[in-house]
Design a protein around this motif. Structure first.
Motif, PDB file in Angstrom:
ATOM      1  N   ILE A 163     121.428  28.157 138.093  1.00 44.97           N
ATOM      2  CA  ILE A 163     121.286  27.649 136.728  1.00 44.97           C
ATOM      3  C   ILE A 163     120.142  28.374 136.020  1.00 44.97           C
ATOM      4  N   MET A 164     118.997  28.479 136.686  1.00 41.12           N
ATOM      5  CA  MET A 164     117.831  29.116 136.057  1.00 41.12           C
ATOM      6  C   MET A 164     118.082  30.606 135.831  1.00 41.12           C
ATOM      7  N   GLU A 165     118.776  31.248 136.750  1.00 40.63           N
ATOM      8  CA  GLU A 165     119.089  32.666 136.579  1.00 40.63           C
ATOM      9  C   GLU A 165     120.037  32.865 135.386  1.00 40.63           C
ATOM     10  N   ALA A 166     120.973  31.951 135.208  1.00 41.64           N
ATOM     11  CA  ALA A 166     121.881  32.033 134.064  1.00 41.64           C
ATOM     12  C   ALA A 166     121.105  31.888 132.753  1.00 41.64           C
ATOM     13  N   PHE A 167     120.119  30.983 132.726  1.00 41.43           N
ATOM     14  CA  PHE A 167     119.292  30.850 131.526  1.00 41.43           C
ATOM     15  C   PHE A 167     118.497  32.136 131.271  1.00 41.43           C
ATOM     16  N   ARG A 168     117.925  32.712 132.344  1.00 43.63           N
ATOM     17  CA  ARG A 168     117.121  33.934 132.168  1.00 43.63           C
ATOM     18  C   ARG A 168     117.964  35.112 131.700  1.00 43.63           C
ATOM     19  N   LYS A 203     127.632  34.555 120.052  1.00 47.67           N
ATOM     20  CA  LYS A 203     128.000  34.761 121.447  1.00 47.67           C
ATOM     21  C   LYS A 203     127.777  33.452 122.196  1.00 47.67           C
ATOM     22  N   LYS A 204     128.697  33.117 123.092  1.00 43.36           N
ATOM     23  CA  LYS A 204     128.613  31.883 123.878  1.00 43.36           C
ATOM     24  C   LYS A 204     128.461  32.261 125.351  1.00 43.36           C
ATOM     25  N   VAL A 205     127.459  31.687 126.003  1.00 43.77           N
ATOM     26  CA  VAL A 205     127.196  31.947 127.418  1.00 43.77           C
ATOM     27  C   VAL A 205     127.306  30.631 128.176  1.00 43.77           C
ATOM     28  N   GLN A 206     128.132  30.605 129.209  1.00 41.30           N
ATOM     29  CA  GLN A 206     128.280  29.396 130.026  1.00 41.30           C
ATOM     30  C   GLN A 206     127.217  29.402 131.116  1.00 41.30           C
ATOM     31  N   ILE A 207     126.412  28.359 131.165  1.00 44.46           N
ATOM     32  CA  ILE A 207     125.376  28.239 132.193  1.00 44.46           C
ATOM     33  C   ILE A 207     125.976  27.603 133.442  1.00 44.46           C
ATOM     34  N   TYR A 208     126.690  26.512 133.267  1.00 45.94           N
ATOM     35  CA  TYR A 208     127.437  25.924 134.388  1.00 45.94           C
ATOM     36  C   TYR A 208     128.586  25.101 133.841  1.00 45.94           C
ATOM     37  N   LYS A 209     129.571  24.892 134.683  1.00 41.40           N
ATOM     38  CA  LYS A 209     130.699  24.024 134.333  1.00 41.40           C
ATOM     39  C   LYS A 209     131.238  23.469 135.639  1.00 41.40           C
ATOM     40  N   THR A 210     131.110  22.140 135.804  1.00 38.65           N
ATOM     41  CA  THR A 210     131.638  21.525 137.019  1.00 38.65           C
ATOM     42  C   THR A 210     133.045  20.985 136.785  1.00 38.65           C
ATOM     43  N   ASP A 211     133.316  20.530 135.552  1.00 36.65           N
ATOM     44  CA  ASP A 211     134.650  20.115 135.144  1.00 36.65           C
ATOM     45  C   ASP A 211     134.656  20.052 133.622  1.00 36.65           C
ATOM     46  N   TRP A 261     112.134  24.572 128.117  1.00 32.99           N
ATOM     47  CA  TRP A 261     112.943  23.356 128.132  1.00 32.99           C
ATOM     48  C   TRP A 261     113.770  23.286 129.422  1.00 32.99           C
ATOM     49  N   ALA A 262     114.388  24.415 129.789  1.00 36.92           N
ATOM     50  CA  ALA A 262     115.223  24.443 130.997  1.00 36.92           C
ATOM     51  C   ALA A 262     114.399  24.128 132.239  1.00 36.92           C
ATOM     52  N   GLY A 263     113.179  24.647 132.296  1.00 39.05           N
ATOM     53  CA  GLY A 263     112.301  24.368 133.431  1.00 39.05           C
ATOM     54  C   GLY A 263     111.960  22.895 133.546  1.00 39.05           C
ATOM     55  N   ASN A 264     111.805  22.223 132.385  1.00 36.46           N
ATOM     56  CA  ASN A 264     111.525  20.786 132.392  1.00 36.46           C
ATOM     57  C   ASN A 264     112.781  19.962 132.642  1.00 36.46           C
ATOM     58  N   ARG A 265     113.914  20.432 132.161  1.00 39.09           N
ATOM     59  CA  ARG A 265     115.182  19.706 132.298  1.00 39.09           C
ATOM     60  C   ARG A 265     115.721  19.778 133.733  1.00 39.09           C
ATOM     61  N   PHE A 266     115.588  20.932 134.361  1.00 37.80           N
ATOM     62  CA  PHE A 266     116.118  21.144 135.711  1.00 37.80           C
ATOM     63  C   PHE A 266     114.953  21.269 136.690  1.00 37.80           C
ATOM     64  N   LYS A 267     114.407  20.140 137.093  1.00 43.10           N
ATOM     65  CA  LYS A 267     113.243  20.104 137.982  1.00 43.10           C
ATOM     66  C   LYS A 267     113.669  20.270 139.441  1.00 43.10           C
ATOM     67  N   TYR A 288     134.189  17.732 131.649  1.00 42.04           N
ATOM     68  CA  TYR A 288     133.263  16.760 131.070  1.00 42.04           C
ATOM     69  C   TYR A 288     131.802  17.050 131.409  1.00 42.04           C
ATOM     70  N   ASN A 289     131.542  17.999 132.277  1.00 43.27           N
ATOM     71  CA  ASN A 289     130.177  18.307 132.689  1.00 43.27           C
ATOM     72  C   ASN A 289     129.960  19.817 132.627  1.00 43.27           C
ATOM     73  N   MET A 290     129.271  20.247 131.560  1.00 46.16           N
ATOM     74  CA  MET A 290     129.035  21.676 131.381  1.00 46.16           C
ATOM     75  C   MET A 290     127.839  21.889 130.472  1.00 46.16           C
ATOM     76  N   LEU A 291     127.338  23.107 130.487  1.00 44.06           N
ATOM     77  CA  LEU A 291     126.239  23.471 129.620  1.00 44.06           C
ATOM     78  C   LEU A 291     126.474  24.899 129.144  1.00 44.06           C
ATOM     79  N   ASN A 292     126.448  25.085 127.833  1.00 42.76           N
ATOM     80  CA  ASN A 292     126.650  26.396 127.228  1.00 42.76           C
ATOM     81  C   ASN A 292     125.481  26.711 126.311  1.00 42.76           C
ATOM     82  N   VAL A 293     125.224  28.009 126.136  1.00 35.62           N
ATOM     83  CA  VAL A 293     124.234  28.464 125.164  1.00 35.62           C
ATOM     84  C   VAL A 293     124.966  29.315 124.141  1.00 35.62           C
TER      85      VAL A 293
END
Length: 77
Positions: free
Chosen positions: A70-75, A3-11, A50-56, A13-18
Motif C-alpha cells: 500500500i505504501m509503495e503504491a502511494f509513493r 490520471k487515476k491510480v489504484q492503490i488497492y482493491k479487495t472487492d 496522511w497515508a502514513g497516519n491512515r495506515f499504521k 466495496y473496498n478500494m482506494l484510488n488516487v
C-alpha cells in the motif's frame, strides 16, 4: 483529463484510488463500513503524510507485506 491510480482493491466495496488532477491529488476511499470518503491534497508529501497516519504499522500485525504494498503504491503516485 486526469490520471487515476489504484492503490488497492479487495472487492467492489473496498478500494482506494488516487486521482491526479494537475497538482491536486484526490484520494477516494470506498469501504463497506464507511461508504466513500474523499481527501484532497495539494502536494505529494501531504498525501504521503496522511497515508502514513491512515495506515499504521500496528494495524497490520502479521500483514506487513500488505502495508508495504500500500505504501509503495502511494509513493509511486
Amino acid at each position: 483529463m486526469f490520471k487515476k491510480v489504484q492503490i488497492y482493491k479487495t472487492d467492489k466495496y473496498n478500494m482506494l484510488n488516487v486521482e491526479i488532477q494537475g497538482k491536486t491529488l484526490i484520494v477516494r476511499e470506498i469501504s463497506d463500513q464507511w461508504g466513500e470518503e474523499c481527501h484532497t491534497f495539494v502536494s505529494r508529501p501531504e498525501m504521503l503524510h496522511w497515508a502514513g497516519n491512515r495506515f499504521k504499522p500496528e494495524n497490520f500485525k502479521g500483514r506487513e507485506e500488505e502495508l508495504a504494498a500500500i505504501m509503495e503504491a502511494f509513493r509511486s503516485v
